[in-house]
Design an enzyme around this catalytic site. Structure first.
Site, PDB file in Angstrom:
ATOM      1  CG  HIS A 155      47.896  47.027  36.770  1.00 47.62           C
ATOM      2  ND1 HIS A 155      47.313  47.499  37.884  1.00 47.62           N
ATOM      3  CD2 HIS A 155      48.971  47.759  36.710  1.00 47.62           C
ATOM      4  CE1 HIS A 155      48.030  48.229  38.537  1.00 47.62           C
ATOM      5  NE2 HIS A 155      49.253  48.457  37.891  1.00 47.62           N
ATOM      6  CB  SER A 276      35.461  19.155  25.293  1.00 43.32           C
ATOM      7  OG  SER A 276      34.224  19.247  25.061  1.00 43.32           O
ATOM      8  CE  LYS A 282      36.899  23.811  25.392  1.00 40.72           C
ATOM      9  NZ  LYS A 282      37.630  25.278  25.809  1.00 40.72           N
TER      10      LYS A 282
END
Ligand code: ARG
Length: 459
Positions: A155, A276, A282
């Site tokens: 999960h 980016s 980024k």
């Protein structure tokens, strides 16, 4: 005039000409078309349907065309419809009327089925090479990370500690099955449909088996209707490719999560990441995202061909010309994805320390504490409840299970002894799971050895 124009009184409408022509994409089959035609012509010569000299003129004409296509000297014509008729037209232009004899005892229906099988067989082999390389790289990483502890998840919540080696071995198993599926598809693909004619075979005494052998097939198809209308081999490849892409996609999803600042389990090499245009800080895992995204294309290719085939009466229908672009697209997508995945995996940096720290958090040793009690004869359900209460307590205090002292623990259950700390240490949690298929270094080493053997068997 069209090669088939004899019974027509009018030219094809120019819209139709463009609409039904497949040369823009099926020119990719030129090599296989020529290979098949050379084998067919040679056989026609051997059985005396062509004279030896006619057969050899055709064969050398085809060989020259092949060279010229590869040199980029051939301009295909939309008017000649597809690769089969383009090549036949070129042949006749070059060697004269003898070229018109090539199509004796053959139809484009069995011709295209043959070409497509030859093409896909080669591409399956190429895909296998790339997949094998990826598996080998993964196995090397597995050798290296037998003691790189990390949290295992269910999960996407921390569950139990494992190692990176163990985690990556899961993907090795998936890719080995994918390799098996490619082999299976190849085996069933590898029979020659040539001699099926348009749908009902031919009156010429063709040597089907000899031609099949010459072209590397294991045998021939046993029903002429099926020979021209079967595309199971393409569907099997697309299905196998879809499952393979699904596996790559799951792996990419994990690489994306692991390389996020929140996880920092791995650092993707600069060569396989991008920046980016606005945010200077980024570094994005675009390659992994693209592989994940392209998985959808391959599923689409499979769905497209399944849908094309589902309502077709026997035998050939023009619908089946729609089989090629989806297979070409899937071949390119899978191969490019494997090609870029392998070096991205080989170069990624593993942040051992972070992984190990995270493996200790989240009560990943709670099961082991319950097992400890169970081994001391506490019924497991009761042990589960006891540890559950301890976890709650720790959560409130902001500490780990191993931070609780023996006095506190004994209050909850008298069976706790000093040896519990050893029993729930990260090392023990992993090492004691020395069961076949489990995460202990010894078990993983054994799995690696078995997987290497399996890989050799599938090569
Ligand atoms: N271009 C066709 C295809 O790809 C070749 C077979 C055409 N046969 C026919 N009878 N129209 O399927």
């Amino acid at each position: 005039m069209k090669l088939w124009g004899g019974r027509f009184e009018k030219d094809t409408d120019s819209l139709v000409e463009d609409f039904h022509s497949s040369i823009s994409f099926d020119q990719r089959l030129y090599k296989h078309d020529i290979q098949g035609s050379i084998a067919h012509a040679g056989m026609l010569g051997r059985i005396g349907v062509l004279t030896e000299s006619e057969a050899s003129k055709i064969i050398s004409g085809l060989t020259d065309i092949l060279k010229d296509i590869e040199a980029g000297d051939v301009q295909f014509e939309v008017g000649a419809e597809d690769i089969h008729m383009n090549i036949e037209k070129l042949l006749t232009e070059r060697i004269g009327d003898i070229g018109k004899k090539l199509h004796t005892g053959r139809s484009r229906n069995d011709q295209v089925a043959l070409d497509f099988r030859l093409f896909l067989r080669a591409e399956i082999d190429q895909t296998k090479i790339l997949l094998i390389k990826t598996i080998e790289t993964l196995l090397e990483l597995c050798d290296k990370h037998l003691y790189t502890w990390m949290p295992g998840y269910t999960h996407l919540q921390k569950a139990q500690p494992i190692t990176l080696s163990h985690h990556l071995m899961a993907y090795v198993q998936m890719f080995l099955r994918d390799l098996g599926r490619l082999n299976d598809a190849r085996k069933r693909l590898n029979v020659s449909p040539l001699g099926s004619g348009a749908l009902a075979g031919t009156t010429f005494p063709l040597q089907r088996e000899e031609v099949a052998r010459e072209l590397g097939f294991d045998g021939v198809t046993w029903n002429s209707l099926d020979g021209v209308s079967d595309r199971d081999f393409a569907l099997e490849f697309l299905a196998g490719a879809s499952i393979l892409m699904m596996h790559l996609s799951r792996m990419c999803e994990e690489l994306i999560i692991w390389s996020s600042g929140e996880f920092s389990f791995i650092t993707i090499d600069d060569a396989y990441a991008t920046g980016s245009s606005i945010m200077p800080q980024k570094k994005n895992p675009d390659v992994a995202e693209l592989v994940r995204g392209k998985t959808g294309r391959v599923y689409g290719d499979l769905m497209a061909l399944l849908t094309v085939m589902k309502g077709l009466p026997l035998a050939y229908n023009k619908d089946m010309q729609e089989d090629k672009e989806c297979v070409f697209d899937a071949v390119d997508t899978v191969q490019k994805s494997l090609l870029v995945m392998e070096p991205m995996l080989a170069t990624m940096k593993v942040n051992h320390r972070v992984m190990e720290e995270e493996a200790k958090k989240g009560f990943t040793n709670a099961t082991d504490l319950a097992d400890y009690l169970a081994k001391k004869n506490v019924p497991f359900r009761e042990a589960h409840a006891i540890v559950g209460r301890l976890v709650l307590e720790c959560t409130q205090r902001g500490c780990a299970l191993e931070d609780l002292n023996l006095v506190e623990l004994k209050k909850v259950s008298p069976v706790f002894e000093e040896d519990l700390y050893e029993a729930i240490s990260l090392e023990t949690c992993v090492d004691k799971r020395n069961i076949t298929g489990g995460p202990a270094a010894q078990a993983v080493q054994k799995a690696i050895a078995v997987s290497r053997q399996t890989l050799n068997g599938l090569k």
